[in-house]
Design an enzyme around this catalytic site. Structure first.
Site, PDB file in Angstrom:
ATOM      1  CG  ASP A  28      -1.956  -1.126   1.208  1.00  0.00           C
ATOM      2  OD1 ASP A  28      -1.940  -1.922   0.255  1.00  0.00           O
ATOM      3  OD2 ASP A  28      -2.733  -1.229   2.163  1.00  0.00           O
ATOM      4  CD  GLU A  76      -7.040  -0.079   2.945  1.00  0.00           C
ATOM      5  OE1 GLU A  76      -5.918   0.011   3.474  1.00  0.00           O
ATOM      6  OE2 GLU A  76      -8.117   0.122   3.547  1.00  0.00           O
ATOM      7  CE  LYS A 133      -3.511  -4.300   1.345  1.00  0.00           C
ATOM      8  NZ  LYS A 133      -4.252  -3.492   2.299  1.00  0.00           N
ATOM      9  CE  LYS A 136      -8.189  -0.733   7.171  1.00  0.00           C
ATOM     10  NZ  LYS A 136      -8.190   0.446   6.284  1.00  0.00           N
ATOM     11  CB  VAL A 161       2.439   2.604   4.891  1.00  0.00           C
ATOM     12  CG1 VAL A 161       3.844   3.187   4.872  1.00  0.00           C
ATOM     13  CG2 VAL A 161       1.738   2.870   3.558  1.00  0.00           C
ATOM     14  CB  THR A 162       0.314   2.171   8.672  1.00  0.00           C
ATOM     15  OG1 THR A 162      -0.863   1.451   9.091  1.00  0.00           O
ATOM     16  CG2 THR A 162      -0.093   3.406   7.899  1.00  0.00           C
ATOM     17  CB  CYS A 166      -2.198  -2.574   5.405  1.00  0.00           C
ATOM     18  SG  CYS A 166      -3.869  -1.909   5.261  1.00  0.00           S
ATOM     19  CD  GLN A 206       3.616 -14.222  22.798  1.00  0.00           C
ATOM     20  OE1 GLN A 206       3.049 -15.197  23.269  1.00  0.00           O
ATOM     21  NE2 GLN A 206       2.978 -13.260  22.139  1.00  0.00           N
TER      22      GLN A 206
END
Ligand code: C5J
Length: 230
Positions: A28, A76, A133, A136, A161-162, A166, A206
């Site tokens: 995007d 987007e 798309k 997002k 971005v961002t 997205c 994680q």
């Protein structure tokens, strides 16, 4: 003697890098997000925050292209009749200009309008897939997975971005579909530096719950050191 698998220096640990099956996915980088007068600014954001990602993306694009590796761009946006725009998305955020409204760069986030274009600094080359798309995530309601599978892609370098919207949504979708994703921190950006930092921290936390985080220099160093066969 066995050859060591090339790796990209990354967090939370080295990213096992197979360039020939690793696509560069640029999310995007459109005028509507990066330039004044578009969707990003209509939501009250300082769009200059996103410009820092342009130069790193140019370097990554040049390297991927010079090695003949796959580059995929996303945009987007919505159909001109807005039939793919759910009311929840149109009304979200109470922007000064809503999606579909006429702005300085044409109708906001509508396909075919000037604001929907990818910025000139990162213009796709002929033959590079552009995924349009409505959401997002780049996998939702698109042909992205088909495009990647046709080229045998198993790894993604995700930029654009961002960071926390997205890029993050796409990394999560890709991870659930079995793609190993690495995000070069400097090639992504947010209107909110604190969300950028938090988004990247979540990806690599994680033990790398969604993927890896590195930077453009380290990605390019690994590519330069890798034998590439396409
Ligand atoms: C947003 C995007 N922020 N590309 N879109 O609405 O991150």
């Amino acid at each position: 003697m066995e050859l060591a698998i090339p790796t990209i220096d990354a967090e939370p640990g080295p990213f096992p890098f197979t360039p020939s099956t690793c696509a560069l996915l640029v999310i995007d980088m459109q005028r509507d997000f990066v330039e004044p007068g578009g969707f990003g600014e209509s939501l009250g954001n300082d769009v200059s925050q996103l410009r820092r990602a342009i130069a790193p993306n140019r370097r990554l694009l040049a390297a991927w292209r010079s090695h003949g590796l796959l580059v995929v761009h996303t945009r987007e946006g919505h159909r001109p009749d807005l039939s793919d725009l759910p009311p929840a998305k149109r009304t979200r955020g109470n922007p000064a200009l809503a999606i579909g409204d006429q702005g300085p760069m044409g109708r906001i986030l509508v396909r075919g309008e000037p604001g929907h274009d990818i910025i000139t600094e990162l213009t796709p080359l002929p033959g590079e897939p552009i995924i349009d798309k409505p959401g997002k995530g780049a996998f939702y309601a698109t042909t992205l997975q088909t495009v990647l599978q046709a080229r045998g892609i198993t790894q993604l370098i995700v930029t654009g971005v961002t960071t926390e919207v997205c890029v993050h949504t796409t990394v999560r979708e890709a991870n659930d579909r079995g793609y190993d994703c690495l995000v070069p921190a400097d090639a992504t950006a947010s209107y909110f530096p604190e969300f950028h930092a938090a988004g990247l921290a979540m990806i690599k936390a994680q033990g790398g719950i969604f993927g890896w985080v590195s930077d453009t220099d380290r990605v390019l160093a690994a590519l330069a050191a890798s034998p590439v066969s396409t």
